[in-house]
Design a protein around this motif. Structure first.
Motif, PDB file in Angstrom:
ATOM      1  N   MET A 275      38.311  45.674   8.263  1.00 55.53           N
ATOM      2  CA  MET A 275      38.549  44.236   8.152  1.00 55.53           C
ATOM      3  C   MET A 275      39.972  44.147   7.175  1.00 55.53           C
ATOM      4  SD  MET A 275      36.779  42.369   9.641  1.00 55.53           S
ATOM      5  CE  MET A 275      35.544  43.023  10.798  1.00 55.53           C
ATOM      6  N   PHE A 276      40.664  43.142   7.480  1.00 49.19           N
ATOM      7  CA  PHE A 276      42.140  43.391   6.920  1.00 49.19           C
ATOM      8  C   PHE A 276      42.163  41.711   6.428  1.00 49.19           C
ATOM      9  CE2 PHE A 276      42.284  46.205  10.334  1.00 49.19           C
ATOM     10  CZ  PHE A 276      42.603  47.406   9.775  1.00 49.19           C
ATOM     11  N   ALA A 277      43.022  41.809   5.177  1.00 48.85           N
ATOM     12  CA  ALA A 277      43.194  40.661   4.387  1.00 48.85           C
ATOM     13  C   ALA A 277      44.344  39.899   5.002  1.00 48.85           C
ATOM     14  CB  ALA A 277      43.423  40.849   2.876  1.00 48.85           C
ATOM     15  N   ARG A 278      45.236  40.468   5.680  1.00 49.21           N
ATOM     16  CA  ARG A 278      46.596  39.991   6.046  1.00 49.21           C
ATOM     17  C   ARG A 278      46.439  38.541   6.710  1.00 49.21           C
ATOM     18  NH1 ARG A 278      52.030  42.866   7.534  1.00 49.21           N
ATOM     19  NH2 ARG A 278      52.876  41.232   8.521  1.00 49.21           N
ATOM     20  N   ARG A 279      45.708  38.741   7.891  1.00 48.06           N
ATOM     21  CA  ARG A 279      45.409  37.608   8.849  1.00 48.06           C
ATOM     22  C   ARG A 279      44.607  36.632   8.132  1.00 48.06           C
ATOM     23  NH1 ARG A 279      45.169  39.414  15.239  1.00 48.06           N
ATOM     24  NH2 ARG A 279      47.127  40.276  15.516  1.00 48.06           N
ATOM     25  N   ARG A 280      43.460  36.954   7.513  1.00 48.58           N
ATOM     26  CA  ARG A 280      42.628  36.077   6.785  1.00 48.58           C
ATOM     27  C   ARG A 280      43.428  35.100   5.890  1.00 48.58           C
ATOM     28  NH1 ARG A 280      37.128  37.814   7.637  1.00 48.58           N
ATOM     29  NH2 ARG A 280      37.518  39.452   9.091  1.00 48.58           N
ATOM     30  N   PHE A 281      44.267  35.757   5.190  1.00 49.67           N
ATOM     31  CA  PHE A 281      44.768  35.084   4.024  1.00 49.67           C
ATOM     32  C   PHE A 281      45.799  33.872   4.721  1.00 49.67           C
ATOM     33  CE2 PHE A 281      47.911  33.870   0.524  1.00 49.67           C
ATOM     34  CZ  PHE A 281      46.880  33.646  -0.315  1.00 49.67           C
ATOM     35  N   VAL A 282      46.549  34.248   5.846  1.00 48.43           N
ATOM     36  CA  VAL A 282      47.296  33.371   6.403  1.00 48.43           C
ATOM     37  C   VAL A 282      46.698  32.209   6.730  1.00 48.43           C
ATOM     38  CG1 VAL A 282      48.693  32.961   8.463  1.00 48.43           C
ATOM     39  CG2 VAL A 282      48.929  35.032   7.325  1.00 48.43           C
TER      40      VAL A 282
ATOM     41  N   ALA B  75      38.327  41.128  17.850  1.00 49.05           N
ATOM     42  CA  ALA B  75      38.206  39.827  16.934  1.00 49.05           C
ATOM     43  C   ALA B  75      39.550  39.925  16.473  1.00 49.05           C
ATOM     44  CB  ALA B  75      37.138  39.543  16.078  1.00 49.05           C
ATOM     45  N   PRO B  76      40.283  38.515  16.259  1.00 53.16           N
ATOM     46  CA  PRO B  76      41.694  38.626  15.856  1.00 53.16           C
ATOM     47  C   PRO B  76      41.763  38.894  14.292  1.00 53.16           C
ATOM     48  CG  PRO B  76      41.126  36.447  16.343  1.00 53.16           C
ATOM     49  CD  PRO B  76      39.937  37.220  17.032  1.00 53.16           C
ATOM     50  N   LEU B  77      40.690  38.410  13.753  1.00 46.56           N
ATOM     51  CA  LEU B  77      40.686  38.853  12.163  1.00 46.56           C
ATOM     52  C   LEU B  77      40.276  40.153  11.731  1.00 46.56           C
ATOM     53  CD1 LEU B  77      39.750  35.254  10.534  1.00 46.56           C
ATOM     54  CD2 LEU B  77      41.896  36.014  11.090  1.00 46.56           C
ATOM     55  N   SER B  78      39.853  41.133  12.892  1.00 47.92           N
ATOM     56  CA  SER B  78      39.505  42.324  12.428  1.00 47.92           C
ATOM     57  C   SER B  78      40.912  43.122  12.670  1.00 47.92           C
ATOM     58  CB  SER B  78      38.250  42.733  13.214  1.00 47.92           C
ATOM     59  OG  SER B  78      38.787  42.804  14.532  1.00 47.92           O
ATOM     60  N   LEU B  79      41.954  42.424  13.109  1.00 39.81           N
ATOM     61  CA  LEU B  79      43.238  43.693  13.299  1.00 39.81           C
ATOM     62  C   LEU B  79      44.429  42.994  12.694  1.00 39.81           C
ATOM     63  CD1 LEU B  79      43.658  42.619  16.943  1.00 39.81           C
ATOM     64  CD2 LEU B  79      42.192  44.496  16.652  1.00 39.81           C
ATOM     65  N   TYR B  80      45.449  43.596  12.613  1.00 39.07           N
ATOM     66  CA  TYR B  80      46.880  42.986  12.365  1.00 39.07           C
ATOM     67  C   TYR B  80      47.823  43.908  13.047  1.00 39.07           C
ATOM     68  CZ  TYR B  80      47.825  47.304   9.555  1.00 39.07           C
ATOM     69  OH  TYR B  80      48.064  48.493   9.173  1.00 39.07           O
ATOM     70  N   ARG B  81      49.017  43.213  13.406  1.00 36.85           N
ATOM     71  CA  ARG B  81      50.056  43.615  13.898  1.00 36.85           C
ATOM     72  C   ARG B  81      51.237  44.159  13.011  1.00 36.85           C
ATOM     73  NH1 ARG B  81      47.751  44.660  18.593  1.00 36.85           N
ATOM     74  NH2 ARG B  81      46.672  42.876  19.483  1.00 36.85           N
ATOM     75  N   PRO B  82      52.170  44.715  12.970  1.00 44.55           N
ATOM     76  CA  PRO B  82      53.216  44.727  12.042  1.00 44.55           C
ATOM     77  C   PRO B  82      54.123  43.244  12.311  1.00 44.55           C
ATOM     78  CG  PRO B  82      52.958  46.667  13.110  1.00 44.55           C
ATOM     79  CD  PRO B  82      52.075  45.941  13.787  1.00 44.55           C
ATOM     80  N   ASN B  83      54.214  42.876  13.265  1.00 46.10           N
ATOM     81  CA  ASN B  83      55.006  41.784  13.319  1.00 46.10           C
ATOM     82  C   ASN B  83      54.227  40.383  13.072  1.00 46.10           C
ATOM     83  OD1 ASN B  83      53.543  41.976  15.635  1.00 46.10           O
ATOM     84  ND2 ASN B  83      55.232  41.553  16.999  1.00 46.10           N
ATOM     85  N   ASP B  84      52.792  40.427  12.692  1.00 43.38           N
ATOM     86  CA  ASP B  84      52.246  38.991  12.376  1.00 43.38           C
ATOM     87  C   ASP B  84      53.182  38.278  11.298  1.00 43.38           C
ATOM     88  OD1 ASP B  84      50.159  39.427  14.035  1.00 43.38           O
ATOM     89  OD2 ASP B  84      48.769  40.191  12.291  1.00 43.38           O
ATOM     90  N   PRO B  85      53.119  37.066  11.578  1.00 45.26           N
ATOM     91  CA  PRO B  85      53.655  36.004  10.625  1.00 45.26           C
ATOM     92  C   PRO B  85      53.137  36.303   9.244  1.00 45.26           C
ATOM     93  CG  PRO B  85      52.307  34.862  12.284  1.00 45.26           C
ATOM     94  CD  PRO B  85      52.490  36.106  12.556  1.00 45.26           C
TER      95      PRO B  85
END
Lengths: 315, 66
Positions: B1-8, A301-311
């Motif tokens: 779970m991470f806030a980063r994408r959620r907040f965007v 799921a996209p909101l369960s991850l992040y990548r360093p180059n995310d906007p």
């Protein structure tokens, strides 16, 4: 009776007879026209009540949640994508569900048909190829099916089931012909004041019946944030800020999970277009994180991850 | 779970419905960064003051009681 309905009934009957499944979840004729209802066939005889028409707009994936036994389910593209989502979110076990894959011809919008007849009572709607035949007490009219298709079915990109145990009928074209980018997030080109005006206009008629939440296969929390009293997250009144907060949060909870099945709009008794909101999130998820929900069982799921180059938005 | 994408996604959604840009703010500050916290809080207050009182999504309890 159309060909697909005939094939569906036959296979459902066999599956129940053989004992492959305990129940077949599908659609049956509703008590009012243009509202096919979810139907649970437990015996081979009951399988004869199943139908496949242009008004199968409920998302049946919803009924797999917290269900015991082995169930077969009628699943067109969007429904199958929601089943994939539920499997990924550990709400449904793959081995407990037997998916009858379908091709959706693009479902019809009962609101659009009703509006065409300005409140006159419609008694029956039949489909014949590319036309629909609408019958009332004292009228009968043949109209092009295309004109009454649901908005989300125009921009659909996965009309065939993406995951299935067997396919009923033939796989057909995958797209509805429309381009989602031309219609998603319609207020983006407006300024802040105009956006707010559009937002208010869209949601002002909401009566908070929660039909949109109840039909949504993504909404399976034991206690929904709108029903919770302690703490109370959102006011329960019909005062505008409470109504708007409900819709904003409902949409946000579907972020990265919504398959744009359109069940919310189809279920709304006052015809609210909540896709104006959800399509913005769907677009963001697709463009920022290159993700479309429910296409496979592997991608996280996209909101369960992040990548360093995310906007980023910080600073 | 991470806030980063959620907040965007949340910030984008709120601005999309007409909440003015600049009213919603997000920053990464560690518990050891007191100066950064102070500077950020100051900046947010200034920014919001410039926008003036919120008029959208404001619940007026007096109106409800009436």
């Amino acid at each position: 009776m159309n060909d697909i309905t005939r094939q569906l009934r036959e296979r459902a009957r066999q599956l129940l007879q053989e004992g492959t499944v305990d129940c077949v979840i599908g659609y049956a004729q509703g008590s009012v026209p243009m509202q096919e209802q979810p139907f649970f066939a437990y015996t081979p005889e009951e399988a004869d009540k199943l139908v496949w028409t242009g008004f199968c707009t409920n998302n049946l994936a919803n009924f797999l949640i917290k269900r015991s036994g082995k169930n077969a389910i009628v699943a067109q593209g969007c429904v199958s994508r929601n089943i994939v989502g539920l499997i990924k979110e550990n709400q449904v076990q793959r081995e407990n569900v037997y998916i009858l894959g379908m091709h959706s011809p693009g479902m019809l919008d009962a609101h659009k048909v009703q509006n065409h007849f300005h409140g006159r009572t419609i008694v029956q709607v039949e489909e014949e190829g590319q036309d629909i035949i609408v019958k009332g007490m004292d009228f009968e009219e043949r109209l092009p099916r295309k004109k009454f298709k649901r908005d989300n079915c125009f921009t659909c990109t996965h009309r065939n089931a993406v995951l299935y145990d067997e396919f009923i009928g033939q796989e057909g074209p995958q797209t509805g012909g429309g381009n989602i980018d031309n219609v998603a997030a319609p207020w983006e080109k407006l300024d802040s004041d105009e956006r707010w005006a559009e937002f208010e206009e869209t949601f002002k008629d909401c009566i908070r019946c929660y039909a949109c939440r109840n039909v949504c296969p993504l909404c399976y929390c034991d206690v929904c944030f709108v029903d919770e009293n302690n703490p109370q997250w959102v006011g329960k009144s019909l005062h505008e800020p409470d109504v708007y907060t409900f819709h904003i949060l409902r949409a946000f909870h579907c972020a990265g999970r919504c398959t744009d099945c359109g069940a919310c709009e189809s279920a709304c008794p006052v015809g609210i277009k909540m896709r104006r909101l959800t399509s913005k999130i769907e677009k963001d998820i697709r463009q920022l994180y290159d993700y479309q929900p429910g296409l496979d069982l592997e991608t996280p799921a996209p909101l369960s991850l992040y990548r360093p180059n995310d906007p980023d938005v910080a600073e | 779970m991470f806030a980063r994408r959620r907040f965007v996604v949340l910030k984008d959604l709120l601005e999309y419905i007409g909440i003015e840009p600049g009213r919603v703010f997000f920053s990464w500050i560690s518990s050891a960064e007191a100066t950064k916290f102070q500077a950020t809080a100051k900046k947010v207050v200034e920014q919001v003051r410039e926008l003036g009182p919120a008029t959208r999504l404001v619940k007026d309890i007096r109106k409800e009681a009436a």
